[in-house]
Every structure is written in C-alpha cells, then in structure tokens.
Write a protein that holds these residues in place. Structure first.
Motif, PDB file in Angstrom:
ATOM      1  N   TYR A 281       3.633 -28.120 -53.198  1.00 40.16           N
ATOM      2  CA  TYR A 281       3.805 -29.504 -52.534  1.00 40.16           C
ATOM      3  C   TYR A 281       4.691 -29.064 -51.721  1.00 40.16           C
ATOM      4  O   TYR A 281       4.940 -28.056 -51.516  1.00 40.16           O
ATOM      5  CB  TYR A 281       4.576 -31.141 -53.368  1.00 40.16           C
ATOM      6  N   ASP A 282       5.535 -29.476 -50.573  1.00 37.90           N
ATOM      7  CA  ASP A 282       6.608 -29.537 -48.874  1.00 37.90           C
ATOM      8  C   ASP A 282       7.714 -30.026 -49.634  1.00 37.90           C
ATOM      9  O   ASP A 282       7.505 -31.129 -50.618  1.00 37.90           O
ATOM     10  CB  ASP A 282       5.926 -30.537 -48.422  1.00 37.90           C
ATOM     11  N   SER A 283       8.679 -28.933 -49.509  1.00 36.54           N
ATOM     12  CA  SER A 283       9.693 -28.932 -50.498  1.00 36.54           C
ATOM     13  C   SER A 283      11.045 -28.653 -49.289  1.00 36.54           C
ATOM     14  O   SER A 283      11.251 -27.360 -49.242  1.00 36.54           O
ATOM     15  CB  SER A 283      10.353 -28.433 -51.443  1.00 36.54           C
ATOM     16  N   PHE A 284      10.938 -29.470 -48.312  1.00 38.18           N
ATOM     17  CA  PHE A 284      12.141 -29.090 -47.243  1.00 38.18           C
ATOM     18  C   PHE A 284      11.248 -28.172 -46.608  1.00 38.18           C
ATOM     19  O   PHE A 284      12.556 -27.007 -45.745  1.00 38.18           O
ATOM     20  CB  PHE A 284      13.342 -28.552 -47.410  1.00 38.18           C
ATOM     21  N   GLY A 285      10.477 -28.822 -45.290  1.00 35.40           N
ATOM     22  CA  GLY A 285       9.977 -27.912 -44.720  1.00 35.40           C
ATOM     23  C   GLY A 285       8.538 -26.029 -45.834  1.00 35.40           C
ATOM     24  O   GLY A 285       8.386 -25.869 -44.433  1.00 35.40           O
ATOM     25  N   GLU A 286       8.730 -25.990 -46.732  1.00 35.08           N
ATOM     26  CA  GLU A 286       8.606 -24.385 -47.288  1.00 35.08           C
ATOM     27  C   GLU A 286       7.799 -25.256 -48.432  1.00 35.08           C
ATOM     28  O   GLU A 286       8.035 -26.407 -49.279  1.00 35.08           O
ATOM     29  CB  GLU A 286       9.331 -24.387 -48.094  1.00 35.08           C
ATOM     30  N   THR A 287       6.724 -24.218 -48.620  1.00 34.18           N
ATOM     31  CA  THR A 287       6.212 -24.695 -49.782  1.00 34.18           C
ATOM     32  C   THR A 287       6.619 -23.856 -51.052  1.00 34.18           C
ATOM     33  O   THR A 287       6.681 -23.001 -51.469  1.00 34.18           O
ATOM     34  CB  THR A 287       4.377 -23.738 -49.507  1.00 34.18           C
ATOM     35  N   ALA A 288       6.375 -25.281 -52.003  1.00 32.38           N
ATOM     36  CA  ALA A 288       7.174 -25.110 -53.466  1.00 32.38           C
ATOM     37  C   ALA A 288       5.912 -25.165 -54.385  1.00 32.38           C
ATOM     38  O   ALA A 288       4.530 -25.431 -54.126  1.00 32.38           O
ATOM     39  CB  ALA A 288       7.988 -25.760 -54.151  1.00 32.38           C
ATOM     40  N   GLU A 289       6.124 -24.238 -55.677  1.00 34.34           N
ATOM     41  CA  GLU A 289       4.912 -24.046 -55.664  1.00 34.34           C
ATOM     42  C   GLU A 289       5.416 -23.979 -57.708  1.00 34.34           C
ATOM     43  O   GLU A 289       6.141 -23.890 -58.017  1.00 34.34           O
ATOM     44  CB  GLU A 289       4.384 -22.746 -56.064  1.00 34.34           C
ATOM     45  N   GLY A 290       4.665 -24.863 -58.298  1.00 33.63           N
ATOM     46  CA  GLY A 290       4.747 -24.589 -59.959  1.00 33.63           C
ATOM     47  C   GLY A 290       3.670 -24.476 -60.660  1.00 33.63           C
ATOM     48  O   GLY A 290       2.273 -24.428 -60.745  1.00 33.63           O
ATOM     49  N   HIS A 291       3.754 -24.756 -61.897  1.00 31.07           N
ATOM     50  CA  HIS A 291       2.619 -24.341 -63.071  1.00 31.07           C
ATOM     51  C   HIS A 291       2.652 -25.632 -64.516  1.00 31.07           C
ATOM     52  O   HIS A 291       4.332 -25.889 -64.273  1.00 31.07           O
ATOM     53  CB  HIS A 291       2.262 -22.933 -63.828  1.00 31.07           C
ATOM     54  N   LEU A 292       1.999 -26.262 -64.398  1.00 26.01           N
ATOM     55  CA  LEU A 292       1.294 -27.225 -65.642  1.00 26.01           C
ATOM     56  C   LEU A 292       1.103 -26.068 -66.698  1.00 26.01           C
ATOM     57  O   LEU A 292      -0.192 -25.350 -66.921  1.00 26.01           O
ATOM     58  CB  LEU A 292       0.485 -28.617 -65.351  1.00 26.01           C
ATOM     59  N   GLU A 293       1.495 -26.552 -68.261  1.00 26.71           N
ATOM     60  CA  GLU A 293       1.739 -25.820 -69.630  1.00 26.71           C
ATOM     61  C   GLU A 293       2.202 -26.690 -70.980  1.00 26.71           C
ATOM     62  O   GLU A 293       1.884 -28.203 -70.283  1.00 26.71           O
ATOM     63  CB  GLU A 293       2.025 -24.455 -69.694  1.00 26.71           C
ATOM     64  N   GLU A 294       1.120 -25.988 -71.737  1.00 25.79           N
ATOM     65  CA  GLU A 294       1.034 -26.735 -72.877  1.00 25.79           C
ATOM     66  C   GLU A 294       0.349 -28.536 -72.315  1.00 25.79           C
ATOM     67  O   GLU A 294       0.695 -29.741 -73.012  1.00 25.79           O
ATOM     68  CB  GLU A 294       2.667 -27.180 -73.538  1.00 25.79           C
ATOM     69  N   CYS A 295      -0.860 -28.764 -72.297  1.00 24.37           N
ATOM     70  CA  CYS A 295      -1.101 -29.861 -71.687  1.00 24.37           C
ATOM     71  C   CYS A 295      -2.202 -30.342 -72.778  1.00 24.37           C
ATOM     72  O   CYS A 295      -2.913 -29.235 -73.717  1.00 24.37           O
ATOM     73  CB  CYS A 295      -2.340 -29.369 -70.681  1.00 24.37           C
ATOM     74  N   ALA A 296      -2.156 -31.647 -72.988  1.00 26.24           N
ATOM     75  CA  ALA A 296      -2.699 -32.048 -73.376  1.00 26.24           C
ATOM     76  C   ALA A 296      -3.463 -33.409 -73.790  1.00 26.24           C
ATOM     77  O   ALA A 296      -2.626 -34.477 -73.209  1.00 26.24           O
ATOM     78  CB  ALA A 296      -1.995 -32.389 -75.012  1.00 26.24           C
ATOM     79  N   LEU A 297      -4.727 -33.616 -73.803  1.00 23.97           N
ATOM     80  CA  LEU A 297      -5.564 -34.779 -72.746  1.00 23.97           C
ATOM     81  C   LEU A 297      -6.146 -35.538 -74.314  1.00 23.97           C
ATOM     82  O   LEU A 297      -6.944 -35.158 -74.944  1.00 23.97           O
ATOM     83  CB  LEU A 297      -6.755 -34.352 -72.340  1.00 23.97           C
ATOM     84  N   THR A 298      -5.558 -36.965 -74.181  1.00 23.40           N
ATOM     85  CA  THR A 298      -5.822 -37.852 -75.690  1.00 23.40           C
ATOM     86  C   THR A 298      -6.312 -39.210 -74.134  1.00 23.40           C
ATOM     87  O   THR A 298      -5.750 -39.711 -73.576  1.00 23.40           O
ATOM     88  CB  THR A 298      -4.813 -38.625 -75.590  1.00 23.40           C
ATOM     89  N   ALA A 299      -7.412 -39.086 -74.484  1.00 21.99           N
ATOM     90  CA  ALA A 299      -8.033 -40.289 -73.833  1.00 21.99           C
ATOM     91  C   ALA A 299      -8.313 -39.974 -72.529  1.00 21.99           C
ATOM     92  O   ALA A 299      -8.723 -38.965 -72.270  1.00 21.99           O
ATOM     93  CB  ALA A 299      -8.563 -41.912 -74.435  1.00 21.99           C
ATOM     94  N   GLN A 300      -8.018 -41.031 -71.620  1.00 23.32           N
ATOM     95  CA  GLN A 300      -7.695 -40.394 -70.206  1.00 23.32           C
ATOM     96  C   GLN A 300      -5.686 -40.439 -69.359  1.00 23.32           C
ATOM     97  O   GLN A 300      -5.923 -39.942 -68.620  1.00 23.32           O
ATOM     98  CB  GLN A 300      -7.875 -41.272 -69.162  1.00 23.32           C
ATOM     99  N   ILE A 301      -5.560 -39.861 -70.480  1.00 25.30           N
ATOM    100  CA  ILE A 301      -4.089 -39.576 -70.415  1.00 25.30           C
ATOM    101  C   ILE A 301      -3.745 -37.975 -70.801  1.00 25.30           C
ATOM    102  O   ILE A 301      -4.061 -37.591 -71.402  1.00 25.30           O
ATOM    103  CB  ILE A 301      -3.582 -40.701 -71.632  1.00 25.30           C
ATOM    104  N   LEU A 302      -2.992 -37.407 -69.700  1.00 27.74           N
ATOM    105  CA  LEU A 302      -2.771 -36.052 -69.500  1.00 27.74           C
ATOM    106  C   LEU A 302      -1.110 -35.873 -69.615  1.00 27.74           C
ATOM    107  O   LEU A 302      -0.798 -36.547 -68.770  1.00 27.74           O
ATOM    108  CB  LEU A 302      -3.723 -35.665 -68.527  1.00 27.74           C
ATOM    109  N   ARG A 303      -0.952 -35.138 -70.726  1.00 24.18           N
ATOM    110  CA  ARG A 303       0.510 -34.921 -70.839  1.00 24.18           C
ATOM    111  C   ARG A 303       0.548 -33.487 -70.349  1.00 24.18           C
ATOM    112  O   ARG A 303      -0.147 -32.458 -71.435  1.00 24.18           O
ATOM    113  CB  ARG A 303       1.161 -35.297 -71.930  1.00 24.18           C
ATOM    114  N   CYS A 304       1.681 -33.697 -69.609  1.00 22.38           N
ATOM    115  CA  CYS A 304       2.060 -31.569 -69.879  1.00 22.38           C
ATOM    116  C   CYS A 304       3.520 -31.444 -69.475  1.00 22.38           C
ATOM    117  O   CYS A 304       4.353 -32.174 -69.789  1.00 22.38           O
ATOM    118  CB  CYS A 304       1.075 -30.719 -68.406  1.00 22.38           C
TER     119      CYS A 304
END
Length: 131
Positions: A58-81
């Motif tokens: 995403y854009d963070s003050f004109g620079e690109t910030a990056e990250g990760h989503l971990e420990e994800c669990a999908l239950t029905a249509q709800i995703l939690r990470c």
C-alpha cells in the motif's frame, strides 16, 4: 462399514476445504487504511500443504509499504490472519463475497483472541476486489 463412512466423510470435508481455500487465491485491489484510505493490493496464495498465506502492499506517504499475512484460517467466507510489516503486527479479519470476487473487513493494532469480526466497530478498513 462405519470406518469406511467416516473416511469418506473426512475425504469429502477435506476436498471441500481445499476448494474453498483455492477460491481466495489471487490478487485483490482495494483500500488499506493507513493514516487515511490508501490504495492497496492484497495477494493470497496456497502453500504446498494447502495453507493460505498472503502479501500486501500500500502507499505509505508516497512510498510503497509491504507486509505479510500469516496463520490464516478460512471459516465459511471469513478469513482471519495475522498481518506483519515494518510497523508491527495484528489481527486481520475479512468477509468474502459469496463468489470470492471481493472482500471487506478490518485490520487491528494488536493480536487478540483470533475471533475478531470483519464488522467490529474498532479496527481499520481493508477491502479488495479480485483482478
């Protein structure tokens, strides 16, 4: 015979979970709140053992910030990470549309019980629409 029925039920259940997990795979463009609504991209993939993980930018003050989503669990249509980037980590909870073409939800400043809702009053906006 009971063992055979149970094994068949387990196999069908595992196949359904795999099909649901594959539905989230892809790149989604949307909004990730960061000192205001900012454009962002979220990508979900499956690991070799069929677990969902993700990456985002995403854009963070004109620079690109990056990250990760971990420990994800999908239950029905709800995703939690758990999200993790240079600013810290916290909970992530989103609800997918019935066809998994989009999602909306929230990210949170801390790691809680793992049962946070995409519609919680607290938290910050995170949305996406599949490319």
């Amino acid at each position: 015979m009971k063992f055979c029925s149970l094994a068949l039920l387990c196999a069908i259940s595992a196949q359904a979970a795999f099909a649901e997990n594959t539905a989230v795979v892809g790149t989604f463009d949307g909004i990730i709140w960061s000192s205001g609504d900012t454009p962002g991209a979220t990508r979900f993939v499956l690991t070799s053992d069929d677990k969902i993980i993700g990456a985002y930018s995403y854009d963070s003050f004109g620079e690109t910030a990056e990250g990760h989503l971990e420990e994800c669990a999908l239950t029905a249509q709800i995703l939690r990470c758990i999200w993790n980037d240079e600013w810290g980590s916290g909970d992530f909870a989103v609800a997918f549309a019935s066809d998994f073409s989009s999602f909306s939800g929230k990210w949170f400043d801390d790691i809680g019980s793992g049962n946070r809702s995409p519609t919680d009053a607290e938290g910050h906006v995170w949305t996406g629409k599949k490319r």
